[in-house]
Design a protein around this motif. Structure first.
Motif, short mmCIF file in Angstrom:
data_model
loop_
_atom_site.label_atom_id
_atom_site.label_comp_id
_atom_site.label_asym_id
_atom_site.label_seq_id
_atom_site.Cartn_x
_atom_site.Cartn_y
_atom_site.Cartn_z
N SER A 161 0.85 -1.19 0.00
CA SER A 161 0.00 0.00 0.00
C SER A 161 0.88 1.24 0.00
CB SER A 161 -0.92 0.03 1.23
OG SER A 161 -0.11 0.17 2.38
N LYS A 190 -13.04 0.98 -6.22
CA LYS A 190 -12.64 0.08 -5.14
C LYS A 190 -13.73 -0.95 -4.83
CE LYS A 190 -10.20 -0.57 -1.10
NZ LYS A 190 -9.51 0.03 0.00
N GLU A 192 -15.91 3.61 -0.11
CA GLU A 192 -16.32 2.28 0.34
C GLU A 192 -17.77 2.27 0.77
OE1 GLU A 192 -13.47 -0.17 2.30
OE2 GLU A 192 -11.97 1.41 2.13
N ASN A 203 -13.45 -3.50 -7.84
CA ASN A 203 -12.31 -4.40 -8.06
C ASN A 203 -11.42 -4.57 -6.82
OD1 ASN A 203 -10.61 -2.19 -7.94
ND2 ASN A 203 -10.00 -2.23 -10.08
N GLY A 204 -11.89 -3.99 -5.70
CA GLY A 204 -11.17 -4.19 -4.45
C GLY A 204 -9.91 -3.36 -4.33
N LYS A 205 -9.63 -2.53 -5.33
CA LYS A 205 -8.34 -1.82 -5.32
C LYS A 205 -8.45 -0.30 -5.37
CE LYS A 205 -5.47 -5.31 -7.50
NZ LYS A 205 -4.80 -5.69 -8.73
N GLY A 206 -9.24 0.23 -6.29
CA GLY A 206 -9.15 1.67 -6.56
C GLY A 206 -8.01 1.91 -7.52
N TYR A 207 -7.78 3.16 -7.87
CA TYR A 207 -6.74 3.47 -8.86
C TYR A 207 -6.21 4.87 -8.57
CZ TYR A 207 -4.69 3.89 -13.57
OH TYR A 207 -3.84 4.04 -14.64
N SER A 224 -18.04 2.40 -6.80
CA SER A 224 -16.72 3.02 -6.98
C SER A 224 -15.77 1.97 -7.56
CB SER A 224 -16.18 3.50 -5.64
OG SER A 224 -15.89 2.37 -4.83
N GLU A 263 -11.53 10.48 -1.82
CA GLU A 263 -12.28 9.33 -2.36
C GLU A 263 -12.41 9.32 -3.87
OE1 GLU A 263 -15.60 7.95 0.93
OE2 GLU A 263 -16.15 9.47 -0.50
N ASP A 318 -13.78 6.59 -6.74
CA ASP A 318 -12.57 5.78 -6.84
C ASP A 318 -12.39 4.91 -5.58
OD1 ASP A 318 -10.07 4.77 -7.32
OD2 ASP A 318 -9.15 6.67 -7.89
N TYR A 319 -12.07 5.56 -4.46
CA TYR A 319 -11.82 4.77 -3.24
C TYR A 319 -13.02 4.70 -2.31
CZ TYR A 319 -6.96 5.00 -4.72
OH TYR A 319 -5.80 4.87 -5.44
#
Ligand code: ATP
Ligand code: BTN
Length: 326
Positions: free
Chosen positions: A58, A227, A213, A230-234, A225, A130, A210-211
């Motif tokens: 991270s 995240k 939750e 796909n569990g990640k974000g960018y 979003s 976010e 994006d992030y």
């Protein structure tokens, strides 16, 4: 070099050896090692395993001008960048610059918008860090009636960028939403200032979740979003730059051609409710149609129950699926 190391580690799901990093960056392995140490001291969690290399766990993300600029390949969008830690709305900032002679292509981004705007006076909500919130200030030489089509061009740019991310299959909900799995991941707000028939400036504002939750209760059923998908974000700086790169190309083509014919096929392949039943909702009525596709003037072609084709012009209407948001 630290940014380049991070970019390589971010784009790999596995370990990357020190030798490979050194090769890609054309530096010594010692230089790689020193920069990894610096990144770790800055708060990045990078796992180092003998005989395997480095893996990014991270990293605290920063959104700043240099981060955005380092990924730009544009000719004029982003020549001037205004990046705020906190502001009311990037669209409002861009309009303000637009009023005072701001440059064509100026880019406005923010970590937090305290008064993010949606269409028709609605608000666009997010917490700090976010979303990718960005606005482009444009001074295009096009007819005033073509301006609303810029939203559609931006939607295709967003869809192209999101489609490159792992696990995301973006679709467009005409006119201004990009959706993933039936939920809204991005909204686009195009605003204009004109005098008579002359365009003074156009601001295209794009918000990509994006992030995030969680979302406020009233929108949780229709919002998502990167995240959450796909569990990640960018990385937001990369997202904003990717978007500027993609948008500029499409926008220039649109300005040269003046209509959307060149985009129709792609737009229609992305249209979320193509060939499905939709409600078209205006202030006083809700009518059921079948969505057919985009018309070259940017309207939505729909078929009514008598089989007649109508061209719905954006603006004061909303389109909904008959069972829910799409
Ligand atoms: P339509 O565009 O068809 O009228 P819409 O409900 O998506 O439908 P917009 O005006 O495009 O409406 O977008 C603004 C709306 O988006 C807000 O009223 C709110 O419901 C919703 N919204 C606000 N913030 C977010 C967000 N971060 N993610 C997704 N949706 C949001
Ligand atoms: C909508 O779906 O109604 C449009 C939402 C647009 C949100 C973006 S976030 C960046 C830019 N600044 C704003 O205040 N709005 C747009």
């Amino acid at each position: 070099m630290r940014k380049k190391i991070l970019a390589i580690l971010k784009s790999s799901n596995d370990y990357v050896s020190g030798q490979e990093l050194a090769r890609q960056l054309n530096v010594s392995r010692t230089a790689v090692w020193k920069n990894i140490k610096t990144l770790q001291s800055e708060g990045c969690l990078i796992e180092a395993v003998n005989n395997k290399g480095y893996r990014l766990v991270s990293c605290p993300e920063v959104l700043d001008e240099s981060g955005i600029r380092s990924h730009l390949t544009t000719k004029y969008i982003g020549n001037k960048i205004f990046c705020y830690d906190e502001t009311d709305s990037t669209n409002t900032r861009a309009k303000h610059e637009g009023e005072s002679g701001g440059e064509n292509g100026s880019l406005f981004a923010a970590n937090l918008q305290t008064a993010g705007k949606g269409r028709r006076g609605r608000s666009w909500v997010s917490q700090k860090g976010e979303i990718a919130a960005v606005s482009f200030l444009l001074r295009p030489e096009i007819e005033i009636e073509c301006v609303s089509r810029i939203t559609l061009v931006a939607a295709v740019a967003v869809a192209r960028v999101l489609a490159k991310l792992e696990g995301l299959k973006p679709r467009i909900k005409w006119p201004n939403d990009v959706v993933v799995n039936g939920k809204k991941i991005c909204g686009i707000l195009t605003e204009m200032s004109s005098e008579g028939m002359d365009i003074n400036y156009v601001v295209v504002g794009i918000g990509i979740n994006d992030y995030n939750e969680t979302f406020p209760d009233n929108i949780a059923y229709k919002a998502t979003s990167i995240k959450l998908e796909n569990g990640k974000g960018y990385d937001r700086a990369m997202l904003i730059a990717d978007l500027a790169n993609e948008f500029e190309q499409l926008f220039d083509e649109f300005v040269n051609r003046k209509d959307l014919s060149f985009l129709l096929e792609e737009y229609n392949s992305l249209l979320v409710n193509k060939d499905e039943k939709v409600y078209v909702i205006s202030d006083d009525k809700k009518t059921e149609y079948t969505a057919i596709g985009l018309s070259p003037n940017g309207g939505l072609l729909v078929k009514n129950e008598l089989g007649e084709i109508e061209n719905i012009i954006s603006g004061e209407v909303s389109v909904r699926g008959i069972y829910g948001y799409v």
